[in-house]
Motif scaffolding. Structure first.
Motif, PDB file in Angstrom:
ATOM      1  N   ARG A  26       0.863  -1.178   0.000  1.00  0.00           N
ATOM      2  CA  ARG A  26       0.000   0.000   0.000  1.00  0.00           C
ATOM      3  C   ARG A  26       0.900   1.228   0.000  1.00  0.00           C
ATOM      4  O   ARG A  26       1.954   1.225   0.603  1.00  0.00           O
ATOM      5  CB  ARG A  26      -0.874  -0.016   1.250  1.00  0.00           C
ATOM      6  CG  ARG A  26      -1.640   1.252   1.507  1.00  0.00           C
ATOM      7  CD  ARG A  26      -2.324   1.204   2.863  1.00  0.00           C
ATOM      8  NE  ARG A  26      -3.435   0.300   2.893  1.00  0.00           N
ATOM      9  CZ  ARG A  26      -4.669   0.607   2.461  1.00  0.00           C
ATOM     10  NH1 ARG A  26      -4.909   1.803   1.984  1.00  0.00           N
ATOM     11  NH2 ARG A  26      -5.640  -0.258   2.527  1.00  0.00           N
ATOM     12  N   ASP A  31      -3.486   3.652  -2.798  1.00  0.00           N
ATOM     13  CA  ASP A  31      -3.310   2.622  -3.816  1.00  0.00           C
ATOM     14  C   ASP A  31      -2.891   1.326  -3.133  1.00  0.00           C
ATOM     15  O   ASP A  31      -2.144   1.345  -2.151  1.00  0.00           O
ATOM     16  CB  ASP A  31      -2.251   3.037  -4.832  1.00  0.00           C
ATOM     17  CG  ASP A  31      -2.573   4.359  -5.513  1.00  0.00           C
ATOM     18  OD1 ASP A  31      -3.768   4.747  -5.548  1.00  0.00           O
ATOM     19  OD2 ASP A  31      -1.640   5.002  -6.017  1.00  0.00           O
ATOM     20  N   LEU A  33      -1.776  -2.972  -3.746  1.00  0.00           N
ATOM     21  CA  LEU A  33      -1.344  -4.057  -4.600  1.00  0.00           C
ATOM     22  C   LEU A  33      -1.834  -5.358  -3.974  1.00  0.00           C
ATOM     23  O   LEU A  33      -1.616  -5.595  -2.786  1.00  0.00           O
ATOM     24  CB  LEU A  33       0.186  -4.056  -4.677  1.00  0.00           C
ATOM     25  CG  LEU A  33       0.832  -4.892  -5.751  1.00  0.00           C
ATOM     26  CD1 LEU A  33       0.488  -4.323  -7.126  1.00  0.00           C
ATOM     27  CD2 LEU A  33       2.341  -4.899  -5.546  1.00  0.00           C
ATOM     28  N   VAL A  45      -1.154 -10.394 -10.164  1.00  0.00           N
ATOM     29  CA  VAL A  45      -0.951  -9.208  -9.346  1.00  0.00           C
ATOM     30  C   VAL A  45      -1.955  -8.165  -9.832  1.00  0.00           C
ATOM     31  O   VAL A  45      -1.997  -7.828 -11.008  1.00  0.00           O
ATOM     32  CB  VAL A  45       0.492  -8.680  -9.476  1.00  0.00           C
ATOM     33  CG1 VAL A  45       0.667  -7.410  -8.656  1.00  0.00           C
ATOM     34  CG2 VAL A  45       1.478  -9.749  -9.043  1.00  0.00           C
ATOM     35  N   GLY A  47      -3.736  -4.364  -9.185  1.00  0.00           N
ATOM     36  CA  GLY A  47      -3.539  -3.071  -8.564  1.00  0.00           C
ATOM     37  C   GLY A  47      -4.827  -2.288  -8.468  1.00  0.00           C
ATOM     38  O   GLY A  47      -5.646  -2.297  -9.381  1.00  0.00           O
ATOM     39  N   TYR A  48      -5.036  -1.645  -7.337  1.00  0.00           N
ATOM     40  CA  TYR A  48      -6.143  -0.713  -7.141  1.00  0.00           C
ATOM     41  C   TYR A  48      -5.518   0.664  -7.030  1.00  0.00           C
ATOM     42  O   TYR A  48      -4.662   0.913  -6.175  1.00  0.00           O
ATOM     43  CB  TYR A  48      -6.923  -1.053  -5.870  1.00  0.00           C
ATOM     44  CG  TYR A  48      -7.793   0.088  -5.393  1.00  0.00           C
ATOM     45  CD1 TYR A  48      -8.984   0.382  -6.047  1.00  0.00           C
ATOM     46  CD2 TYR A  48      -7.425   0.880  -4.325  1.00  0.00           C
ATOM     47  CE1 TYR A  48      -9.775   1.445  -5.626  1.00  0.00           C
ATOM     48  CE2 TYR A  48      -8.212   1.933  -3.901  1.00  0.00           C
ATOM     49  CZ  TYR A  48      -9.378   2.208  -4.551  1.00  0.00           C
ATOM     50  OH  TYR A  48     -10.157   3.251  -4.146  1.00  0.00           O
ATOM     51  N   VAL A  49      -5.891   1.559  -7.921  1.00  0.00           N
ATOM     52  CA  VAL A  49      -5.370   2.919  -7.909  1.00  0.00           C
ATOM     53  C   VAL A  49      -6.507   3.855  -7.531  1.00  0.00           C
ATOM     54  O   VAL A  49      -7.527   3.929  -8.221  1.00  0.00           O
ATOM     55  CB  VAL A  49      -4.776   3.310  -9.284  1.00  0.00           C
ATOM     56  CG1 VAL A  49      -4.250   4.733  -9.252  1.00  0.00           C
ATOM     57  CG2 VAL A  49      -3.686   2.332  -9.673  1.00  0.00           C
ATOM     58  N   LEU A  67      -1.930  -6.257 -13.207  1.00  0.00           N
ATOM     59  CA  LEU A  67      -0.610  -5.722 -13.521  1.00  0.00           C
ATOM     60  C   LEU A  67       0.335  -6.780 -14.065  1.00  0.00           C
ATOM     61  O   LEU A  67       1.263  -6.467 -14.799  1.00  0.00           O
ATOM     62  CB  LEU A  67      -0.002  -5.075 -12.282  1.00  0.00           C
ATOM     63  CG  LEU A  67      -0.852  -3.980 -11.637  1.00  0.00           C
ATOM     64  CD1 LEU A  67      -0.195  -3.483 -10.365  1.00  0.00           C
ATOM     65  CD2 LEU A  67      -1.088  -2.843 -12.614  1.00  0.00           C
ATOM     66  N   TYR A  74       5.933 -10.231 -12.167  1.00  0.00           N
ATOM     67  CA  TYR A  74       5.816  -8.878 -11.618  1.00  0.00           C
ATOM     68  C   TYR A  74       7.118  -8.470 -10.935  1.00  0.00           C
ATOM     69  O   TYR A  74       7.627  -7.370 -11.153  1.00  0.00           O
ATOM     70  CB  TYR A  74       4.649  -8.799 -10.637  1.00  0.00           C
ATOM     71  CG  TYR A  74       4.511  -7.443 -10.009  1.00  0.00           C
ATOM     72  CD1 TYR A  74       3.926  -6.388 -10.702  1.00  0.00           C
ATOM     73  CD2 TYR A  74       5.010  -7.190  -8.737  1.00  0.00           C
ATOM     74  CE1 TYR A  74       3.822  -5.124 -10.139  1.00  0.00           C
ATOM     75  CE2 TYR A  74       4.908  -5.934  -8.170  1.00  0.00           C
ATOM     76  CZ  TYR A  74       4.319  -4.905  -8.877  1.00  0.00           C
ATOM     77  OH  TYR A  74       4.228  -3.661  -8.320  1.00  0.00           O
TER      78      TYR A  74
END
Length: 102
Positions: A26, A31, A33, A45, A47-49, A67, A74
């Motif tokens: 984080r 954001d 991961l 993997v 991702g939250y943005v 991602l 990754y």
């Protein structure tokens, strides 16, 4: 466990199956991961943005994206430039051990 409780009521919970998503990182801006543990997508993997306020002129909506299809791939993409690492270590060392004198 606190990370799971934190996510239970937020935007990611509305768009991700949190019961199979392991939060692994984080940043300070919200954001996150995730490592996907679902059998069909194991190892992805995700991702939250977090979206930015409209006044920034940047994207306003939060986004979720895959991602990488596996965690090893990754990690292979993550690197630290030697010059950047050296500068950061020097800065950190100066904060820990400030130069004395006068």
């Amino acid at each position: 466990m606190g990370e799971y409780r934190h996510q239970a009521n937020g935007w990611p919970a509305e768009r991700l199956p949190l019961e199979t998503m392991l939060p692994v990182a984080r940043d300070g801006g919200g954001d996150i991961l995730f490592l996907d543990l679902a059998p069909a997508t194991y190892g992805q993997v995700v991702g939250y943005v977090h979206g930015l306020p409209e006044w920034t002129g940047q994207r306003g909506e939060a986004t979720v994206a895959v991602l990488s299809l596996d965690f090893a791939a990754y990690l292979d993409k993550v690197f630290i430039a030697p010059d950047t690492a050296e500068m950061n270590w020097a800065t950190r060392a100066a904060l820990i051990h400030p130069i004395r004198g006068g």
